[in-house]
Design an enzyme around this catalytic site. Structure first.
Site, mmCIF file in Angstrom:
data_model
loop_
_atom_site.group_PDB
_atom_site.id
_atom_site.type_symbol
_atom_site.label_atom_id
_atom_site.label_comp_id
_atom_site.label_asym_id
_atom_site.label_seq_id
_atom_site.Cartn_x
_atom_site.Cartn_y
_atom_site.Cartn_z
ATOM 1 N N CYS A 21 -2.707 4.469 -10.120
ATOM 2 C CA CYS A 21 -3.515 4.946 -8.860
ATOM 3 C C CYS A 21 -4.964 5.565 -9.602
ATOM 4 O O CYS A 21 -4.882 6.091 -10.651
ATOM 5 C CB CYS A 21 -2.665 6.058 -8.200
ATOM 6 N N GLY A 50 0.803 -1.313 -0.099
ATOM 7 C CA GLY A 50 -0.022 -0.098 -0.138
ATOM 8 C C GLY A 50 0.839 1.276 -0.180
ATOM 9 O O GLY A 50 0.216 2.506 0.515
ATOM 10 N N THR A 69 11.341 -8.857 -7.169
ATOM 11 C CA THR A 69 11.033 -9.980 -6.034
ATOM 12 C C THR A 69 12.229 -10.810 -5.959
ATOM 13 O O THR A 69 12.403 -11.356 -4.917
ATOM 14 C CB THR A 69 9.716 -10.699 -6.733
ATOM 15 N N THR A 76 2.874 -4.881 -10.688
ATOM 16 C CA THR A 76 2.218 -6.014 -10.177
ATOM 17 C C THR A 76 0.812 -6.293 -10.841
ATOM 18 O O THR A 76 0.121 -5.330 -11.146
ATOM 19 C CB THR A 76 2.139 -6.188 -8.665
ATOM 20 N N ASN A 102 4.470 6.556 -11.442
ATOM 21 C CA ASN A 102 3.626 5.089 -11.005
ATOM 22 C C ASN A 102 2.235 5.612 -11.417
ATOM 23 O O ASN A 102 1.604 6.349 -10.544
ATOM 24 C CB ASN A 102 3.796 4.892 -9.696
HETATM 25 C C1 LIG Z 1 6.907 -5.579 -2.156
HETATM 26 C C2 LIG Z 1 6.899 -4.816 -3.409
HETATM 27 C C3 LIG Z 1 6.731 -3.646 -3.605
HETATM 28 C C4 LIG Z 1 6.712 -2.823 -4.368
HETATM 29 N N1 LIG Z 1 6.403 -1.415 -4.497
HETATM 30 C C5 LIG Z 1 6.237 -0.559 -5.639
HETATM 31 C C6 LIG Z 1 6.376 0.747 -5.800
HETATM 32 O O1 LIG Z 1 6.442 1.498 -4.481
HETATM 33 N N2 LIG Z 1 6.301 1.418 -6.715
HETATM 34 C C7 LIG Z 1 6.106 0.568 -8.022
HETATM 35 O O2 LIG Z 1 6.057 1.488 -9.001
HETATM 36 N N3 LIG Z 1 6.111 -0.515 -8.198
HETATM 37 C C8 LIG Z 1 6.285 -1.344 -6.824
HETATM 38 N N4 LIG Z 1 6.621 -2.956 -6.925
HETATM 39 C C9 LIG Z 1 6.426 -3.193 -8.490
HETATM 40 C C10 LIG Z 1 7.872 -3.534 -8.716
HETATM 41 O O3 LIG Z 1 8.496 -2.310 -8.944
HETATM 42 C C11 LIG Z 1 7.655 -4.599 -10.023
HETATM 43 O O4 LIG Z 1 7.207 -3.688 -11.206
HETATM 44 C C12 LIG Z 1 6.864 -5.793 -9.927
HETATM 45 O O5 LIG Z 1 7.240 -6.383 -8.750
HETATM 46 C C13 LIG Z 1 7.431 -6.847 -10.974
HETATM 47 O O6 LIG Z 1 8.733 -7.023 -10.909
HETATM 48 P P1 LIG Z 1 9.209 -8.521 -10.203
HETATM 49 O O7 LIG Z 1 8.258 -9.533 -10.699
HETATM 50 O O8 LIG Z 1 10.494 -8.803 -10.455
HETATM 51 O O9 LIG Z 1 9.133 -8.355 -8.789
HETATM 52 C C14 LIG Z 1 6.589 -3.478 -6.043
HETATM 53 C C15 LIG Z 1 6.413 -4.755 -5.920
HETATM 54 C C16 LIG Z 1 6.794 -5.401 -4.701
HETATM 55 C C17 LIG Z 1 6.892 -7.008 -4.792
#
Ligand SMILES: Cc1cc2nc3c(=O)[nH]c(=O)nc-3n(C[C@H](O)[C@H](O)[C@H](O)COP(=O)(O)O)c2cc1C
Length: 307
Positions: free
Chosen positions: A130, A72, A266, A192, A127
């Site tokens: 939203c 969040g 991740t 995500t 980002n």
């Molecule tokens: C725990 C967590 C926190 C994240 N926080 C943000 C964030 O603050 N802002 C954002 O644009 N994406 C955020 N993401 C998305 C990641 O930057 C990324 O786009 C997404 O996880 C896909 O990549 P991955 O499969 O390698 O994790 C977050 C993802 C995770 C797992």
């Protein structure tokens, strides 16, 4: 060295926003982190204008192939970030990309204007996952919304603007095209994918405090490849591809699908140095295939080749 929107980077691997806390990592590993920083640029977690508490716990659910988070976007807000985080992040040995989010164009404009003046900041990532409080539409789910947002913020800074696309919409490629047409310098994807976990003991109840969350990790890699390819076919600006990348091979596939840079998210939770390993593996693969001009080595015989 490679160039991304005019920024020089040592290699093509960066972190996904919100998945690597460089300030906490420096506390844990000390200045060794600076000598051996795992990413070619650092993308900070999302900053909002006002501080946010984030979602109620539980915030994580581990999947067979990744995880669902409903963090969040807790953060200190713009003033807290400028006062406390920015000076520390400016000490990192790589360019800093600040990720911002707002719930209206005015909100995002205030963030962009504030960072436009800061020379520590190399680029901004918007980002757009939203909802716009005024229209009720997800800013990044609708090409018109994204275009309007860029019209509002593009004039406010000469710094590169990267639009972080959401996969939770009908056509990320159409949104990417609108972003490019309205002045974005690059797009990044995927964020995500919306998902849900049921409570293991309370029938009918969601596990995550936020109800739903965002799926990431190996489970989303194939989706990310398809979306990166689709976006690449619609835009000429650079693409940062991410989603489930944990090996050099997967990074290579992301580049082959059309990405210029590769984001690692991740995978860093399991191994904080995953980014560095993936960059080395990618470099070896690229050298083997002659892509970076290195001396090609004979590829190891594969069963499929022998057929
Ligand atoms: C725990 C967590 C926190 C994240 N926080 C943000 C964030 O603050 N802002 C954002 O644009 N994406 C955020 N993401 C998305 C990641 O930057 C990324 O786009 C997404 O996880 C896909 O990549 P991955 O499969 O390698 O994790 C977050 C993802 C995770 C797992």
């Amino acid at each position: 060295m490679i160039s991304f929107c005019g920024i020089e980077l040592a290699h093509p691997v960066v972190n996904g926003s919100g998945t690597f806390d460089a300030i906490a990592a420096r506390r844990a590993f000390g200045d060794a982190l600076l000598d051996d920083f795992p990413f070619a640029a650092f993308v900070s977690k999302t900053v909002t204008r006002a501080p946010r508490q984030g979602n109620p716990p539980p915030r994580l659910w581990e999947l067979g192939a990744g995880m669902i988070n409903s963090i969040g976007l807790p953060n200190k807000g713009l003033a807290g970030y400028l006062a406390e985080d920015l000076p520390q992040l400016a000490e990192l040995p790589v360019p800093l990309i600040v990720n911002v989010m707002g719930s209206s164009a005015e909100d995002v404009a205030a963030l962009v204007s504030a960072f436009a003046e800061r020379e520590e900041v190399a680029a901004l990532e918007l980002n757009v996952s939203c909802p716009n409080v005024k229209t009720g539409l997800l800013m990044g789910a609708d090409p018109g919304e994204t275009a309007a947002l860029l019209d509002a913020v593009r004039p406010l800074t000469a710094k590169p603007l990267v639009v972080k696309l959401t996969p939770n919409c009908a056509s990320p490629a159409a949104v990417a095209a609108a972003a490019e047409a309205h002045g974005a310098d690059a797009v990044s994807l995927i964020n995500t994918i919306r998902g849900m976990a049921m409570h293991p003991r309370r029938p009918g109840e969601a596990w995550l405090g936020g109800g739903t969350g965002g799926v990431s990790g190996p489970a989303v890699h194939a989706v990310a490849l398809a979306q990166v390819r689709e976006v690449r076919e619609r835009v000429r600006i650079p693409v940062v591809g991410m989603g489930g990348v944990a090996t050099g091979r997967q990074a290579r596939d992301m580049i082959d699908a059309g990405a210029d840079l590769v984001g690692v998210g991740t995978a860093s939770f399991r191994d904080p140095l995953a980014g560095a390993r993936i960059a080395v593996e990618l470099q070896r693969l690229s050298a083997n295939s002659g892509i970076t001009g290195g001396t090609p080595e004979p590829a190891p015989a594969r069963i499929a080749d022998a057929r």
